[in-house]
Design an enzyme around this catalytic site. Sequence first.
Site, short mmCIF file in Angstrom:
data_model
loop_
_atom_site.label_atom_id
_atom_site.label_comp_id
_atom_site.label_asym_id
_atom_site.label_seq_id
_atom_site.Cartn_x
_atom_site.Cartn_y
_atom_site.Cartn_z
N GLY A 46 0.84 -1.19 0.00
CA GLY A 46 0.00 0.00 0.00
C GLY A 46 0.87 1.24 0.00
O GLY A 46 2.02 1.20 0.46
N GLN A 51 2.98 9.89 1.37
CA GLN A 51 4.32 9.30 1.41
C GLN A 51 5.20 9.73 0.23
O GLN A 51 6.41 9.61 0.28
CB GLN A 51 4.23 7.77 1.42
CG GLN A 51 3.62 7.23 2.70
CD GLN A 51 3.47 5.73 2.62
OE1 GLN A 51 2.48 5.22 2.11
NE2 GLN A 51 4.47 4.99 3.09
N CYS A 91 6.08 -0.31 6.99
CA CYS A 91 5.71 0.87 6.23
C CYS A 91 6.89 1.28 5.35
O CYS A 91 8.02 1.28 5.82
CB CYS A 91 5.35 2.00 7.19
SG CYS A 91 4.90 3.52 6.37
N LEU A 92 6.61 1.61 4.10
CA LEU A 92 7.68 2.03 3.20
C LEU A 92 8.36 3.31 3.70
O LEU A 92 9.49 3.59 3.32
CB LEU A 92 7.14 2.24 1.78
CG LEU A 92 6.62 0.96 1.09
CD1 LEU A 92 6.03 1.30 -0.26
CD2 LEU A 92 7.72 -0.08 0.96
N GLU A 134 -3.06 3.09 5.55
CA GLU A 134 -2.86 4.12 4.51
C GLU A 134 -3.71 5.36 4.80
O GLU A 134 -3.28 6.48 4.54
CB GLU A 134 -3.17 3.56 3.12
CG GLU A 134 -2.36 2.34 2.69
CD GLU A 134 -0.86 2.48 2.88
OE1 GLU A 134 -0.35 3.61 2.85
OE2 GLU A 134 -0.21 1.44 3.09
N HIS A 137 -2.00 7.68 7.07
CA HIS A 137 -1.00 8.56 6.41
C HIS A 137 -1.65 9.86 5.94
O HIS A 137 -1.04 10.93 6.03
CB HIS A 137 -0.41 7.86 5.18
CG HIS A 137 0.70 6.89 5.49
ND1 HIS A 137 1.86 7.27 6.11
CD2 HIS A 137 0.83 5.57 5.24
CE1 HIS A 137 2.66 6.22 6.23
NE2 HIS A 137 2.06 5.16 5.71
#
Length: 169
Positions: A46, A51, A91-92, A134, A137
Amino acid sequence: MALLNILHFPDPRLRTIAEAVTNFDEDLKTLVSDMFETMYEAPGIGLAATQVDVHKRLLVMDVSEDKNDPKVLINPEILEAEGEEEMDEGCLSVPGYYETVRRADKIRIRAQDVNGDFFEIKTDGLEAVCIQHEMDHLQGKLFVDYISSLKRDRIRKKLEKLKKQGQRA
Ligand code: NI
């Protein structure tokens, strides 16, 4: 198509609250396809616009094993949430760290597609957790906000150190 730069915790831009998408134009479609490319390449399940430093309410995801179930949620809203689920999340924007987070198990969501048409999703398990992660975020919230400040500080220091090393290299 283009790969987008992913912001890393504790970058303050990750704390920005996203605004509603109002123009369902070609730029939006380009952003969505770039976000999918960036997410698949990372690889991740996701990615929220926040981000990639775009502060609009949209996210892309694909929780399928074969990576053949891309979904885009624009201006998502949770209509119903029930049950509880604990899962290890990553999380990226917080590379290399996984922590257990408690969230709703079943959710019903209303969102818009790239053309602005409304649809609903009722889902549970990993996909429900991914959507909630997500959507956080888009509110400037990260999964590390759910863990102790001691652990969060430790992660922050390590990532800041890595960033400095990267800049020197
Ligand atoms: Ni994330």
